[in-house]
Scaffold this motif. Sequence first.
Motif, short mmCIF file in Angstrom:
data_model
loop_
_atom_site.label_atom_id
_atom_site.label_comp_id
_atom_site.label_asym_id
_atom_site.label_seq_id
_atom_site.Cartn_x
_atom_site.Cartn_y
_atom_site.Cartn_z
N GLU A 1 9.98 -9.65 11.55
CA GLU A 1 10.20 -10.04 10.15
C GLU A 1 9.76 -8.94 9.20
O GLU A 1 10.44 -8.63 8.24
CB GLU A 1 9.42 -11.32 9.82
N VAL A 2 8.59 -8.37 9.51
CA VAL A 2 8.09 -7.30 8.64
C VAL A 2 9.12 -6.17 8.60
O VAL A 2 9.46 -5.66 7.53
CB VAL A 2 6.74 -6.76 9.17
N ARG A 3 9.63 -5.85 9.80
CA ARG A 3 10.59 -4.75 9.86
C ARG A 3 11.83 -5.09 9.05
O ARG A 3 12.34 -4.28 8.30
CB ARG A 3 10.96 -4.49 11.32
N ALA A 4 12.29 -6.33 9.19
CA ALA A 4 13.47 -6.75 8.45
C ALA A 4 13.21 -6.67 6.95
O ALA A 4 14.06 -6.23 6.17
CB ALA A 4 13.86 -8.17 8.84
N ARG A 5 12.00 -7.07 6.57
CA ARG A 5 11.68 -7.04 5.14
C ARG A 5 11.66 -5.58 4.63
O ARG A 5 12.13 -5.28 3.56
CB ARG A 5 10.33 -7.73 4.90
N MET A 6 11.09 -4.71 5.46
CA MET A 6 11.05 -3.29 5.09
C MET A 6 12.47 -2.75 4.93
O MET A 6 12.79 -2.08 3.95
CB MET A 6 10.33 -2.47 6.18
N ASP A 7 13.31 -3.07 5.92
CA ASP A 7 14.69 -2.61 5.86
C ASP A 7 15.36 -3.11 4.58
O ASP A 7 16.05 -2.36 3.89
CB ASP A 7 15.47 -3.11 7.09
N ALA A 8 15.14 -4.37 4.28
CA ALA A 8 15.75 -4.95 3.08
C ALA A 8 15.23 -4.24 1.83
O ALA A 8 15.98 -3.92 0.92
CB ALA A 8 15.45 -6.45 3.01
N HIS A 9 13.93 -3.97 1.85
CA HIS A 9 13.32 -3.33 0.69
C HIS A 9 13.97 -1.99 0.39
O HIS A 9 14.23 -1.63 -0.75
CB HIS A 9 11.81 -3.17 0.92
N TYR A 10 14.20 -1.22 1.45
CA TYR A 10 14.79 0.10 1.26
C TYR A 10 16.32 0.08 1.32
O TYR A 10 16.96 1.12 1.35
CB TYR A 10 14.25 1.08 2.30
N GLY A 11 16.89 -1.11 1.42
CA GLY A 11 18.35 -1.21 1.43
C GLY A 11 18.96 -0.81 2.75
O GLY A 11 20.15 -0.50 2.83
N LEU A 12 18.18 -0.77 3.82
CA LEU A 12 18.70 -0.33 5.11
C LEU A 12 19.51 -1.42 5.81
O LEU A 12 20.07 -1.18 6.87
CB LEU A 12 17.56 0.14 6.01
N ASP A 13 19.51 -2.64 5.22
CA ASP A 13 20.25 -3.72 5.86
C ASP A 13 21.69 -3.78 5.38
O ASP A 13 22.51 -4.50 5.93
CB ASP A 13 19.55 -5.06 5.61
#
Lengths: 326, 302, 305
Positions: free
Chosen positions: C44-56
């Motif tokens: 989840e943390v990783r997903a949140r990080m990705d979302a934060h930087y727009g990597l998703d």
Amino acid sequence: MPLLSVNQLRISFHTRAGVVRAVQDVSFQIERGEALGIVGESGSGKSVTCYSIMGLLPQPPGRIEGGQAVFDGVDLLALSHRGLNKYRGLRVSMIFQDPMTSLNPYLRIEEQLIEPLLIHEKMDRPAARRRALEMLVAVGVTDSSHRLRMYPHQFSGGMRQRVMIAMALITKPDLLIADEPTTALDVTVQAQILDLMKKMREELGMAILLISHDLGVVSGFCDRVMVMYAGRVMESARTADLFYDTKHPYTRALQKSIPALQVKGQELYTIAGAPPDLLHPLAGCPFAPRCGYVVDYCAREEVAPLEVAPAHGSACLRVQKEKLPL
Amino acid sequence: MMPAPAPQLDEPMDAQPSASFWQDAWHRLWQNKLALFGLFVVASLSLVCFLAPLLCAHVIGFSYQEQNLALGPVSPNRTHWLGTDPLGRDVLARLLYGGRISLMVGLCATAVSLVIGVIYGAVSGFAGGKTDMVLMRMVDILYALPFTIFVILLTVFFGQNIILLFVAIGAVEWLTMARIVRGQVMAIKQREFIEAARALGLRRRRILFRHILPNLLGPIIVFATLTVPEVMLLEAFLSFLGLGVQAPHSSWGVLIKEGAEVMEEYPWLLTYPAVAMALTLFSLNFLGDGLRDALDVHGSKD
Amino acid sequence: MIRFVARRFLETIPVLFILATVTFFMMRLAPGGPFASEKQASKEVRARMDAHYGLDKPLFQQYLLQMRHLLQGDLGPSFKYPSRTVNEIIAQAFPVSAELGLEALIVALVLGLMAGMAAALKQNTFWDHFPMSLAMIGLCVPTFVMGPLLISVFALHLDWCNAAGWFLPRDRVLPALTLGAFYAAYIARLARGGLLEVLRQDFIRTARAKGAGAARILFRHALRGGMLPVVSFLGPAIAGLLTGSFVVETIFGIPGLGRYFVTAAFNRDYCMIMGSVLFYAAFVIVMNLVVDIVLVWLNPKLRFE
């Protein structure tokens, strides 16, 4: 005393294949104001002789084995480079065969033209530039003040050779050595450059040592002619004598191979045989293998130039011994 | 260097490749003691490293991965001629095996760069015109890439694999080779004998392979010889970053890196690999310089 | 001349654009990601990080987004150092690397040119063999051997300076020497080769015939042409020197740009990689332009074309 007296000059090149004896016991004199021509084919040692006088012989592989070149009482061959620099460019100047590569492509014509004055006469720039302008006008470069600002690649071959002449003569030297100055130029330009050299000689009164493989060029220009073959002097005489009272078979052969002198429609005359192999010099006369007048002793006996007529030297044994008519 | 002395100063020398040209070149190389020394060292080092498995088994008596933790690092002695490393592994054995990898990387990566560079450059130079412009423009663009980053990315992303190492380094080094080859092709294309071949109606491909490539041989030999040491340095740099070959394998770069970390305590761990590497690089450079003089190749690398 | 410079500047833009595109897709098509290696981080943390930087977001959308930022001169955030932007990191570290690079450049030019000139003028004598042997050593000893060796001799045994650090003026000496040694060696060889090439030209013979002394022949007639290879080399060399050296910065503990460049690649710090590539590329292009201008200025034949 002659202006330049070269005595018993011997030069060799030490190569991998062996020792090449490029110049052997060459002697000659030039008086003040005189024009001497040296004629010979490639490898006859005529250029090497002049380069050694100017200290421009690449050493190694070249080596001066002996002899002197006494200019105005000083042996130039014995001088250090520093000592030689007091003479070359000031009292003895030289122009070269290829004007395309002999000028520095990175420097303006002006810089190169005034350089001898800056080096030798410690002249200031404005004065030097005025002299350079005068010289350019004298050698027939039009629009000279504009031309001074230009670079060599903006000049034609003939124009560059004019610049070379101006540069060589800007210090009013006593002797100008010209190494095949017209060989690399168009025929029409050749005549112009020779005329220019004649005119400059009349104006400045310097002596000229003209090197050429072309007997025609030399005959129209020089007071005296020296013919070289295989690093040796074959014949030397006043120009008229050399032509009308020839004392060496090689000179005769050279004359016969000038195309203009031959009859139209006839096959061109060429000297039979191959040029001499300086690595393995033969005993006796070097021209013997190709000579039409050869007799048995030519290949046996050593030969040196001797005066066979007044002011007329020949290194032909048969001429010396039998007064052979040619 | 002075050109070979011309017996006749009046005539400019003609230097067209021919049988005697290669003979002359060989003779000039033979007289260049430094280059011969280089050739000798490179040849003998390559041989010794190539025979490493044999030598380790029968002469040295230790393999490159045989650990002896109880022994630890000892300085050179009778059993371990060049000492051991902190894991008690024989330095000489590791040096030989490392040399195998370093030399192999050097040769293979150079070969890769050679193939790409020669083909690319020859095509570009021979095609000329628009094709040439586009191809060379691409080289210019690639020159602006920071290659350390590029190589690191490749190795980081695709894992550390020795084949990849060759390809990555080769892909970095071909640019200069391409430029050199193109320049040569352009120059040779202008020369008369190509004009003559064209006038005779020879096909383009035939001209390229029969007439142009043989004349390229000199520069290519020289620059390939000089590329090998460059590649070996690059391999060492990658080893410094930890991107070189992986344990228990080693290369000179890896050994030097490990040695440099403990140079104060165990200097022999740095000295021997560094000397081996420097000696090889010296020799290759001397050989390259000698070949350059012998084959009369002018101009700088760029 | 102004038109030439302007045209070259305009050409830079598509080059940088192509490089940015290539870099972007090369980074993204490779497996892994900036946060993939942080094992302790939960999914989840990783997903949140990705979302934060727009990597998703879809890849192409990310590409357009990043291009827009780049056009505005914004290189983006650093994933590794979350509190700082790439612009800030470069602004902070570049002066350090540039200073070291300049000092190394001075070392390289002074040593290299002196050695090269001596060798060319005194060909095949001691003054040729000795400096050229040193140059060979400089070319063959890797920087990460040279550095520790210099530290060992001058810092540990002679105690003339510190082994590492970037505080005092004398801290600059060893890094500059280490970094400059290779370039000095290269310049020495180029200068020697270039000068020898010029010295055998016909116009040097003309200068001798004019009575020019050795100094005049070297400085007035030979130097310009002989320096052309050195000048060509200086373009990429200066770019490489000033943008930092990972090895030297690591060995001497210098807070320069080179370390950020390399660690960015290790960490898949996307924006930092992109920033490094573009910064370096722009530097190389500008330096090559400067070199071309200097070459034209040095060579009159080019000036009129």
